[in-house]
Design a protein around this motif. Structure first.
Motif, PDB file in Angstrom:
ATOM      1  N   GLN A   1       0.821  -1.205   0.000  1.00 23.31           N
ATOM      2  CA  GLN A   1       0.000   0.000   0.000  1.00 23.31           C
ATOM      3  C   GLN A   1       0.860   1.262   0.000  1.00 23.31           C
ATOM      4  O   GLN A   1       0.512   2.262  -0.636  1.00 23.31           O
TER       5      GLN A   1
ATOM      6  N   HIS B   1       2.271   1.528  -3.589  1.00 17.16           N
ATOM      7  CA  HIS B   1       1.262   1.757  -4.628  1.00 17.16           C
ATOM      8  C   HIS B   1       0.078   2.508  -4.021  1.00 17.16           C
ATOM      9  O   HIS B   1      -1.044   1.990  -3.968  1.00 17.16           O
ATOM     10  N   SER B   2       0.352   3.689  -3.515  1.00 15.99           N
ATOM     11  CA  SER B   2      -0.680   4.457  -2.821  1.00 15.99           C
ATOM     12  C   SER B   2      -1.815   4.913  -3.738  1.00 15.99           C
ATOM     13  O   SER B   2      -2.904   5.246  -3.272  1.00 15.99           O
ATOM     14  N   ASP B   3      -1.564   4.919  -5.079  1.00 18.07           N
ATOM     15  CA  ASP B   3      -2.590   5.371  -6.024  1.00 18.07           C
ATOM     16  C   ASP B   3      -3.539   4.247  -6.433  1.00 18.07           C
ATOM     17  O   ASP B   3      -4.506   4.481  -7.157  1.00 18.07           O
ATOM     18  N   GLU B   4      -3.281   3.017  -5.969  1.00 16.90           N
ATOM     19  CA  GLU B   4      -4.117   1.884  -6.350  1.00 16.90           C
ATOM     20  C   GLU B   4      -5.207   1.638  -5.317  1.00 16.90           C
ATOM     21  O   GLU B   4      -5.206   2.209  -4.227  1.00 16.90           O
ATOM     22  N   GLU B   5      -6.144   0.760  -5.656  1.00 16.12           N
ATOM     23  CA  GLU B   5      -7.268   0.441  -4.788  1.00 16.12           C
ATOM     24  C   GLU B   5      -6.863  -0.442  -3.613  1.00 16.12           C
ATOM     25  O   GLU B   5      -7.579  -0.532  -2.618  1.00 16.12           O
TER      26      GLU B   5
ATOM     27  N   SER C   1      -0.660   7.037   4.924  1.00 18.57           N
ATOM     28  CA  SER C   1       0.704   6.533   4.713  1.00 18.57           C
ATOM     29  C   SER C   1       1.586   6.756   5.935  1.00 18.57           C
ATOM     30  O   SER C   1       2.404   5.897   6.296  1.00 18.57           O
TER      31      SER C   1
END
Length: 362
Positions: free
Chosen positions: A290, A293-297, A351
């Motif tokens: 996470q 890849h903070s921009d993913e679901e 985050s």
């Protein structure tokens, strides 16, 4: 009393004991949840704490004055090479600092705040060496008749060299010493075994005197007999001050409060510590993904399974599902469906909180 009655009582006690153990251990799965931890707003807690009225002020002042009468005795014991260890209910920070500023004016004083979360013990030893060096230089009575310039750069020296300088066994300046004030020698920044060994070695140096405080009831378990009697050479003093731990408490995380990133991370870490090491490792995989890849679901369940299997964390999809169910029960993760129909796992925290969780669980 009949002997048979005693046997029956003992049998009944044993039967009840094992029955209780059987019933108590029947539920292997932890039921702890983040929502079960009662949290209050941090501002509300701070406001309530500020309104606490100090009681028995006159008695506390009288008690402190009684301790001040002991200053000459404490100073004499320090000059004789003993260490002073203050214990008792209440913060002893103000008492020790008042003693240092009143009775230790002839020597340099270095303060180590053990209530801080992390302390660099070598930096403290370097500071001690620098203060002692300045003290020797001001007296202009070096054994060789002049001050050596070799020992001016202490930061590049090893711990053994620094301790050898502080010990100064070949020095004639036996009346020259540096006082070390250690607030909470049992604090989180000093509690590990290696640091305590270094502190003991510092305390037995001929040019060092130690004044310390402790608050934890089990703090003496940090030391063995040699450390207590030979290295620290403690003189124990019961000096309850009944003063609040205002300064020391600031540096401890407010686990009872809510509304901040640190608190969210702390509460999640509390729950994670009740889980198995494998479960913690799987949660770390989700956390790291996470963060990367903070921009993913979130991380797809299939991808999570492949990563966990490669790292030998799970042997089957069933095992992974049981861990994920436990995470959901503890309210650590949530699921959502992507546009392509895949179920993704994500942690409902920011985050910054995720990074703190990784630090908390190692």
């Amino acid at each position: 009393m009949d002997e048979n009655d005693g046997d029956e009582d003992e049998f009944g006690f044993s039967r009840n004991y094992f029955l209780a153990k059987e019933l108590g251990g029947s539920g292997k799965k932890s039921t702890r949840k983040i929502s079960d931890i009662n949290l209050v707003d941090e501002q509300e807690l701070s406001t309530a704490a500020s309104k606490i009225i100090t009681k028995h002020e006159k008695e506390i002042v009288s008690l402190m004055n009684r301790y001040k009468n002991l200053y000459p005795k404490w100073g004499f014991e320090l000059r004789c090479g003993f260490g002073l260890l203050m214990y008792g209910f209440g913060s002893k920070k103000a008492l020790i600092e008042d003693f240092a500023s009143t009775a230790l004016t002839d020597s340099g004083v270095v303060v180590i705040n053990g209530y801080l979360q992390s302390i660099n013990i070598k930096h403290a030893v370097i500071t001690l060496a620098e203060v002692l060096w300045d003290q020797l230089k001001s007296r202009q009575r070096h054994p060789s008749g002049k001050m050596s310039k070799v020992q001016q750069s202490f930061s590049s020296q090893s711990m053994d060299d620094l301790l050898a300088f502080l010990d100064g066994s070949n020095s004639k300046e036996n009346d020259c010493y540096v006082s070390v004030v250690i607030h909470n020698i049992d604090g989180p920044g000093l509690r590990d075994s290696d640091t305590q060994q270094y502190l003991a070695r510092i305390a037995c140096c001929s040019h060092v005197r130690v004044v310390a405080s402790l608050d934890h009831v089990n703090a003496p378990l940090l030391w063995d007999k040699k450390m207590v009697h030979t290295q620290f050479s403690w003189c124990w003093y019961h000096v309850p001050t009944f003063a609040p731990y205002k300064v020391e408490g600031v540096f401890f995380p407010l686990i009872l409060t809510n509304g901040g990133i640190t608190q969210s991370a702390k509460t999640a870490a509390i729950v994670l510590q009740s889980l198995t090491p494998n479960a913690q490792s799987i949660f770390k995989v989700i956390t790291e993904h996470q963060l990367a890849h903070s921009d993913e679901e979130g991380i797809p369940v299939n991808d999570l399974y492949n990563i966990c299997r490669e790292r030998f964390l799970v042997s089957s999809q069933v095992t992974l599902n049981s861990h994920l169910t436990e995470f959901k029960d503890h309210e650590l993760i949530k699921t959502r469906r992507r546009a392509d129909g895949q179920d993704c796992i994500y942690i409902p925290l920011k985050s910054e909180a995720l990074e703190k969780i990784l630090q908390e669980i190692g």
